[in-house]
Design a protein around this motif. Structure first.
Motif, PDB file in Angstrom:
ATOM      1  N   LEU A 145       0.837  -1.205   0.018  1.00 58.62           N
ATOM      2  CA  LEU A 145       0.131  -0.021  -0.064  1.00 58.62           C
ATOM      3  C   LEU A 145       0.985   1.196   0.134  1.00 58.62           C
ATOM      4  O   LEU A 145       0.698   1.969   0.795  1.00 58.62           O
ATOM      5  CB  LEU A 145      -0.939  -0.164   1.177  1.00 58.62           C
ATOM      6  N   LEU A 186      -0.731   4.660   0.249  1.00 58.79           N
ATOM      7  CA  LEU A 186      -1.092   5.287   1.470  1.00 58.79           C
ATOM      8  C   LEU A 186      -0.069   5.930   2.462  1.00 58.79           C
ATOM      9  O   LEU A 186      -0.070   6.848   2.857  1.00 58.79           O
ATOM     10  CB  LEU A 186      -1.988   4.109   2.270  1.00 58.79           C
ATOM     11  N   PHE A 208      -4.846  12.750  -0.143  1.00 60.67           N
ATOM     12  CA  PHE A 208      -5.169  11.503   0.276  1.00 60.67           C
ATOM     13  C   PHE A 208      -5.901  10.935  -1.322  1.00 60.67           C
ATOM     14  O   PHE A 208      -5.568   9.825  -1.906  1.00 60.67           O
ATOM     15  CB  PHE A 208      -6.269  11.271   1.200  1.00 60.67           C
ATOM     16  N   ALA A 250      -4.568   7.786  -3.818  1.00 60.13           N
ATOM     17  CA  ALA A 250      -5.381   6.849  -4.010  1.00 60.13           C
ATOM     18  C   ALA A 250      -5.799   6.642  -5.352  1.00 60.13           C
ATOM     19  O   ALA A 250      -5.682   5.474  -5.924  1.00 60.13           O
ATOM     20  CB  ALA A 250      -6.740   7.234  -3.081  1.00 60.13           C
TER      21      ALA A 250
END
Length: 419
Positions: A164, A167, A289, A293
């Motif tokens: 990830l 993130l 964010f 993403a």
């Protein structure tokens, strides 16, 4: 996917240029009508400055588009080929990304020079020498190289280590942004402006009284020798926690009366009292964010269309290339919210200014418009996409001022596109 990205970027460029064209035409029409807030000569001069700034903005946007096309068509592959000799992958990634950043930095230098020594010189803003500009540019270049390399290394490590990655990259970059805001006054004082404690004891006491009323804890009130570079008026609160500083440009102290200055600072303290700084940081966090993403879920086919592998440096460069588009898309939302904050801060500033605080703040706003040659009228679509503050006329009306001389036809969004 690549076609979609190019199409979206092209739409962004067209819309950006369109808003500038509409603003130019609007100002060209309005500046020949009855002067508002300013004397006729100041009104015309502010209009001319606004038009020339927008023309330069159009050129910048067009150059940005050419660079975008160049980078995605052959530029990234070109950089990749220049650093093939690096055996260490981390160093190779840092070199390629910093090469991208520094090439863009160098390409922008002629525009920065023109804005400083031609446009700002013509309208009386520039107070800097060419030697000072070269020194400032060199310092910025070195800081970009050193600090940028550390940030790129951090993102490379995350991309290479975590599934990830988007993130954790978001968390890392968001933390860097907060750290930069905390250290900005210190870095600026170290390398650019000289900061000295405010010597006017009476004014210092009044400012601290305002800070006490709002619970603002500061490490001190400082004066910046900004006039050695620029004639514009400004002030800022920098840092977080006990590291916060109140910094006043010496030009601001020279042009505003004590009560006007206190009203302006009261406005800024209003932002603090309402938590606007933290709200803005939170809003920025949400946007970042969403951007990370999005990039964390780009299809592998995009990289195949570019003829590139999904290396960390490719991801980072693509992210930086599309950031202006995403910022432009989000700007109307951020601007709408920010303009609401400004009205509330104006109300606080007028109250902290005591009896007649509304008048003092209004007078200060008019002086800021005049000294910074800010044209007081703008096309509605330009306000929608670019304004983080309400138009000054609207702010003055809310403060109870009777604004005369506003030609209604100028406010209907009509324009005369004389580019």
């Amino acid at each position: 996917m690549l076609t979609i990205i190019i199409g979206v970027y092209s739409l962004y460029v067209l819309l950006s240029i369109y808003t500038s064209v509409m603003q130019i035409g609007y100002v060209n029409l309005a500046k020949r009508k009855e002067a508002v807030l300013l004397s006729p000569s100041e009104f015309l001069k502010a209009g001319n400055y606004s038009v020339k700034k927008e023309k330069l903005s159009i050129l910048n946007t067009f150059l940005e588009f050419l660079l975008f096309l160049g980078w995605i068509s052959f530029g990234i592959q070109f950089l990749e080929g220049q650093f093939y000799f690096f055996q260490d992958e981390a160093i190779k990634n840092i070199a390629i990304v910093m090469g991208f950043i520094l090439i863009n930095y160098i390409v922008a230098l002629p525009f920065n020079y023109y804005e400083k020594f031609v446009l700002d010189q013509e309208f009386g803003f520039n107070k800097s020498t060419k030697a000072q500009w070269i020194k400032d540019t060199a310092i910025s270049f070195v800081m970009t190289l050193l600090l940028g390399s550390l940030v790129v290394w951090g993102v490379y490590f995350i991309l290479s280590s975590f599934e990830l990655w988007w993130l954790w990259s978001f968390v890392f970059i968001f933390a860097i942004i907060i750290l930069v805001n905390m250290l900005y006054p210190t870095f600026r004082a170290m390398f650019f402006d000289k900061l000295t404690p405010l010597k006017d004891e009476k004014l210092d006491a009044e400012i601290k009284r305002l800070m006490d009323e709002t619970g603002f804890v500061s490490s001190g009130v400082f004066v910046s020798d900004a006039s050695k570079r620029d004639a514009r008026l400004n002030a800022y609160f920098g840092g977080f926690g006990k590291a916060k500083r109140v910094v006043l440009f010496d030009t601001l102290l020279e042009k505003l009366s004590t009560r006007e200055l206190l009203a302006v600072l009261g406005h800024e303290l209003g932002h603090f009292a309402h938590g606007d700084v933290y709200k803005n940081i939170g809003m920025l966090g949400v946007i970042l964010f969403a951007m990370f993403a999005l990039f964390g879920n780009l299809p592998e086919s995009l990289y195949l269309e570019l003829g590139l592998s999904q290396q960390p440096y490719v991801v980072m460069i693509l992210f930086m290339l599309v950031m202006p588009v995403l910022g432009f898309i989000m700007m109307p939302v951020m601007g709408f919210i920010s303009r609401k904050y400004e009205y509330a801060a104006d109300e606080m500033g007028s109250k902290l200014g005591g009896n007649g605080g509304e008048i003092e703040l209004a007078n200060a706003l008019v002086k800021l418009v005049a000294e910074n040659k800010s044209f007081p009228l703008s096309h509605p679509i330009y306000i929608f996409f670019h304004y983080t503050h309400p138009p000054v006329i609207e702010r003055l009306k809310v403060l109870g001022m009777d604004i005369k001389g506003v030609d209604k036809s100028s406010l209907e969004g009509k324009c005369e596109a004389n580019i």
